[in-house]
Design a protein around this motif. Structure first.
Motif, PDB file in Angstrom:
ATOM      1  N   ASP A 493       4.288  -2.117  80.054  1.00 42.85           N
ATOM      2  CA  ASP A 493       3.872  -2.231  81.451  1.00 42.85           C
ATOM      3  C   ASP A 493       3.002  -1.067  81.903  1.00 42.85           C
ATOM      4  OD1 ASP A 493       5.324  -4.595  81.711  1.00 42.85           O
ATOM      5  OD2 ASP A 493       7.174  -3.473  82.159  1.00 42.85           O
ATOM      6  N   GLY A 494       2.635  -0.155  80.970  1.00 45.90           N
ATOM      7  CA  GLY A 494       1.800   0.993  81.320  1.00 45.90           C
ATOM      8  C   GLY A 494       2.549   2.118  81.987  1.00 45.90           C
ATOM      9  N   GLN A 495       3.907   2.091  81.876  1.00 43.38           N
ATOM     10  CA  GLN A 495       4.717   3.135  82.468  1.00 43.38           C
ATOM     11  C   GLN A 495       5.091   4.166  81.417  1.00 43.38           C
ATOM     12  OE1 GLN A 495       5.327   3.249  85.812  1.00 43.38           O
ATOM     13  NE2 GLN A 495       3.947   1.450  85.840  1.00 43.38           N
ATOM     14  N   PRO A 496       5.275   5.440  81.814  1.00 36.33           N
ATOM     15  CA  PRO A 496       5.649   6.476  80.856  1.00 36.33           C
ATOM     16  C   PRO A 496       6.955   6.113  80.150  1.00 36.33           C
ATOM     17  CG  PRO A 496       4.980   7.462  82.936  1.00 36.33           C
ATOM     18  CD  PRO A 496       5.080   5.978  83.171  1.00 36.33           C
ATOM     19  N   THR A 497       6.982   6.407  78.861  1.00 31.13           N
ATOM     20  CA  THR A 497       8.178   6.145  78.069  1.00 31.13           C
ATOM     21  C   THR A 497       8.366   7.286  77.088  1.00 31.13           C
ATOM     22  OG1 THR A 497       9.313   4.511  76.686  1.00 31.13           O
ATOM     23  CG2 THR A 497       6.963   4.842  76.283  1.00 31.13           C
ATOM     24  N   GLU A 498       9.487   7.277  76.393  1.00 33.21           N
ATOM     25  CA  GLU A 498       9.790   8.344  75.439  1.00 33.21           C
ATOM     26  C   GLU A 498      10.170   7.743  74.096  1.00 33.21           C
ATOM     27  OE1 GLU A 498       9.492  11.523  75.698  1.00 33.21           O
ATOM     28  OE2 GLU A 498       9.489  12.027  77.835  1.00 33.21           O
ATOM     29  N   GLY A 499       9.881   8.508  73.040  1.00 33.22           N
ATOM     30  CA  GLY A 499      10.362   8.151  71.724  1.00 33.22           C
ATOM     31  C   GLY A 499      11.767   8.709  71.537  1.00 33.22           C
ATOM     32  N   TRP A 500      12.235   8.675  70.288  1.00 37.59           N
ATOM     33  CA  TRP A 500      13.569   9.201  70.003  1.00 37.59           C
ATOM     34  C   TRP A 500      13.603  10.713  70.230  1.00 37.59           C
ATOM     35  CZ3 TRP A 500      15.878  12.288  66.093  1.00 37.59           C
ATOM     36  CH2 TRP A 500      17.276  12.199  66.031  1.00 37.59           C
ATOM     37  N   SER A 501      12.445  11.383  69.975  1.00 42.60           N
ATOM     38  CA  SER A 501      12.292  12.809  70.255  1.00 42.60           C
ATOM     39  C   SER A 501      10.804  13.085  70.500  1.00 42.60           C
ATOM     40  CB  SER A 501      12.821  13.667  69.101  1.00 42.60           C
ATOM     41  OG  SER A 501      12.087  13.433  67.914  1.00 42.60           O
ATOM     42  N   ALA A 502      10.487  14.319  70.802  1.00 42.30           N
ATOM     43  CA  ALA A 502       9.102  14.678  71.127  1.00 42.30           C
ATOM     44  C   ALA A 502       8.192  14.464  69.914  1.00 42.30           C
ATOM     45  CB  ALA A 502       9.031  16.125  71.583  1.00 42.30           C
ATOM     46  N   PRO A 503       6.958  14.031  70.130  1.00 37.38           N
ATOM     47  CA  PRO A 503       6.027  13.820  69.010  1.00 37.38           C
ATOM     48  C   PRO A 503       5.568  15.161  68.421  1.00 37.38           C
ATOM     49  CG  PRO A 503       4.888  13.515  71.083  1.00 37.38           C
ATOM     50  CD  PRO A 503       6.329  13.705  71.436  1.00 37.38           C
ATOM     51  N   SER A 504       5.109  15.099  67.167  1.00 41.35           N
ATOM     52  CA  SER A 504       4.494  16.261  66.516  1.00 41.35           C
ATOM     53  C   SER A 504       2.989  16.028  66.457  1.00 41.35           C
ATOM     54  CB  SER A 504       5.056  16.443  65.103  1.00 41.35           C
ATOM     55  OG  SER A 504       6.455  16.681  65.150  1.00 41.35           O
ATOM     56  N   LEU A 505       2.212  17.086  66.749  1.00 40.63           N
ATOM     57  CA  LEU A 505       0.753  16.982  66.817  1.00 40.63           C
ATOM     58  C   LEU A 505       0.112  17.907  65.780  1.00 40.63           C
ATOM     59  CD1 LEU A 505       0.319  17.155  70.716  1.00 40.63           C
ATOM     60  CD2 LEU A 505       0.807  15.148  69.285  1.00 40.63           C
ATOM     61  N   ARG A 506      -0.938  17.408  65.134  1.00 41.60           N
ATOM     62  CA  ARG A 506      -1.685  18.207  64.160  1.00 41.60           C
ATOM     63  C   ARG A 506      -3.166  17.868  64.311  1.00 41.60           C
ATOM     64  NH1 ARG A 506       0.144  20.931  59.694  1.00 41.60           N
ATOM     65  NH2 ARG A 506      -1.445  21.514  58.130  1.00 41.60           N
ATOM     66  N   LEU A 507      -4.032  18.910  64.282  1.00 42.64           N
ATOM     67  CA  LEU A 507      -5.452  18.703  64.554  1.00 42.64           C
ATOM     68  C   LEU A 507      -6.297  19.200  63.379  1.00 42.64           C
ATOM     69  CD1 LEU A 507      -7.377  17.701  66.801  1.00 42.64           C
ATOM     70  CD2 LEU A 507      -7.556  20.078  67.579  1.00 42.64           C
ATOM     71  N   SER A 508      -7.248  18.377  62.961  1.00 32.14           N
ATOM     72  CA  SER A 508      -8.172  18.762  61.889  1.00 32.14           C
ATOM     73  C   SER A 508      -9.478  18.012  62.097  1.00 32.14           C
ATOM     74  CB  SER A 508      -7.583  18.430  60.518  1.00 32.14           C
ATOM     75  OG  SER A 508      -7.523  17.021  60.340  1.00 32.14           O
TER      76      SER A 508
END
Length: 563
Positions: A493-508
């Motif tokens: 529905d375009g509303q904020p939601t959460e996963g089981w825990s916070a995501p991990s981010l990596r940039l390259s």
């Protein structure tokens, strides 16, 4: 039909000009066959640490390596932390390397090194280096430094430079005309006195312009206002060669004009006057763009010859404008002056055109510079204006001069002298325009302007899906340097939601650069942000690992292009 004295010698001038042209053309071809010339300005080649790098501990020394030797200016290197506060540091320049020593522990976070140095050709360049210790700072404030990015000289310096060159070439050319072309005859005394007065005015103008140019150059290199002249360090930072060139110019023109005013009664005094003119007009070739061109000795030599030819041409034209009205009715004397000058003028034009073409190519180095840079476009304007001057010169030398020499009646001689005087004045005016363009070229860089990333009004956004969750990544601002990456997790529905825990981010960048894991911080339900420092533009790839359960951890990649 009677021919004026010197007419016969003009027949041999074509052969002498042809031999000179062949010699100069050979030298030009040899130099054009050499490897591509060095850039006239220094450019930053590498840094340690690299731009945008994240290091574990603060480096003892930050090193910046340039394409050629550089020198420091007062307060030219400063180090700031993420809050914009200055970190105590000390900088030294040795050859092409700039070493910045941190004199205090900056702690963790992002550091910004702001630098300004002077390249071998005397022009300042500047920039900044950002890297982080431990982790990038969440926010990096812009350091409070001068806004001048050293992209070009102030208008005042450009005008003084043009005036100095124009007065120098005119004065030395007038002296050379009296010594080489004006007969030592009592009928020429009034014309000689007129040229002496003009040379004195030119010497005063040249001396003042070159003397004023020294402090203006120092201020330009330091990148500060005229108040910097009260600091002895500003004067000390200027290359001693700049002082030497100014002294040679002022001393040379003064000595030559003093000798001219006292009367060039013997060969020794004439020789000294010509040598003084040669020193004065050739000295500027020791500074400027030729310092960064290879081979430097040949480039400087070509520049000296170019300046000598320009001096002879401009001074000769103005001298003819001043003396022809007085000598026009004296057929033999006027013809002798024109014959003497015309013999040399052919070789002067050849030398001027060939050396100018050679220097333009060795400094520019490619057609791209001519078409894609302000220096190149201004150089093409100079060539176009110079072509007009050459066309007028050819008309004068091959049409009007023979007509005046062959005139048999006094009325015809006066009319011919008047017409030649007017066209010569036009030729001199066009040549002054060439010098005007040259005055602005001297302080311009032939380098392509660095591509400065535009500050986009819209951030870069990319979306993808992981199961039933939409992942939206935003990069702002979309430029190199410090940025913020925000990741939003949305349900159907375009509303904020959460996963089981916070995501991990990596940039390259998907190739060689990997900025590693980003420290993501929760900014609200389903919203996470992380700071990063992008060392370059390109297609950056954000890898998001989203835990959906204790055992399910899918990975997705979002594309974030940066101009």
């Amino acid at each position: 039909m009677e021919h004026a004295p010197g007419t016969t010698s003009m027949r041999g001038s074509v052969q002498r000009a042809a031999r000179l042209a062949a010699a100069l053309l050979t030298a030009v071809l040899i130099l054009l066959a050499l490897p591509a010339p060095a850039h006239a300005h220094a450019t930053l080649v590498s840094t340690d640490p690299a731009q945008g790098a994240v290091v574990e501990d603060a480096p003892d020394v930050v090193r910046l390596t340039f394409s050629e030797g550089v020198s420091l200016v007062p307060k030219g290197v400063r180090v700031f932390d993420a809050a914009g506060d200055e970190i105590a540091s000390d900088a030294t320049a040795r050859g092409a390397e700039l070493a910045v020593t941190l004199e205090e522990d900056p702690g963790a976070g992002t550091l910004v090194v702001v630098w300004r140095v002077v390249s071998e050709d005397g022009h300042p360049i500047s920039g900044s280096l950002a890297f982080s210790i431990g982790a990038p700072s969440a926010e990096v404030l812009a350091p409070e430094v001068a806004d001048d990015p050293a992209t070009g000289p102030p208008w005042g310096l450009s005008i003084v430079t043009w005036l100095g060159y124009a007065a120098l070439l005119l004065t030395t050319g007038l002296v050379a005309f009296v010594v080489l072309f004006l007969p030592d005859h009592h009928l020429a005394d009034r014309a000689r006195a007129r040229l002496v007065r003009a040379s004195r005015a030119g010497a005063v103008t040249a001396g003042l312009a070159w003397a004023i140019g020294v402090p203006l150059t120092a201020v330009y290199q330091v990148g500060d206002g005229l108040g910097a002249l009260g600091d002895g360090a500003t004067w000390a930072s200027l290359d001693p060669l700049e002082y030497g060139v100014a002294a040679a110019v002022v001393g040379g023109v003064v000595l030559a004009v003093v000798l001219l005013g006292r009367g060039l009664v013997d060969r020794a005094r004439r020789t000294v006057a010509l040598v003084a003119c040669g020193v004065a007009v050739g000295a500027p070739a020791l500074t400027g763009h030729t310092r960064g061109v290879t081979p430097e000795v040949l480039a400087v030599g070509a520049d000296v010859l170019h300046l000598l030819a320009g001096s002879t041409w401009l001074g000769g034209l103005v001298a003819l404008v001043l003396v022809l009205p007085d000598l026009g009715g004296r057929r033999t004397l006027a013809a002798e002056v024109l014959a003497r000058f015309s013999v040399v003028a052919a070789g002067v034009l050849v030398a001027l055109v060939l050396t100018g073409a050679l220097l333009a190519w060795r400094i520019a180095g490619s057609w791209g510079v001519l078409l894609e840079t302000g220096y190149g476009r201004l150089l093409m304007v100079k060539v176009a204006v110079a072509a007009v001057a050459v066309a007028i010169a050819c008309w004068n030398r091959f049409a009007l001069v023979p007509r005046l020499q062959d005139a048999s009646r006094r009325r015809e001689r006066r009319a011919g002298a008047g017409l030649l005087g007017r066209t010569t004045a036009a030729e001199a005016g066009v040549l002054v325009a060439v010098l005007l363009v040259t005055g602005f070229l001297v302080d311009r860089s032939p380098e392509r302007e660095p591509e400065v990333p535009g500050v986009a009004t819209e951030p870069v956004v990319d979306t993808t899906r992981v199961g039933d969750i939409e992942v939206r990544a935003t990069l702002a601002p979309p430029t190199t340097g410090p940025v913020t990456i925000t990741v939003e997790l949305l349900d159907a529905d375009g509303q904020p939601t959460e996963g089981w825990s916070a995501p991990s981010l990596r940039l390259s960048d998907g190739a060689e650069l990997d900025l590693g894991d980003l420290p993501a911080t929760s900014r609200g339900p389903g919203i996470y942000s992380a700071p990063a420092v992008l060392p370059s533009g390109g297609e950056w790839r954000l890898q998001v690992s989203l835990p959906l359960s204790e055992f399910e951890r899918p990975v997705t990649v979002l594309e974030l292009p940066v101009p």
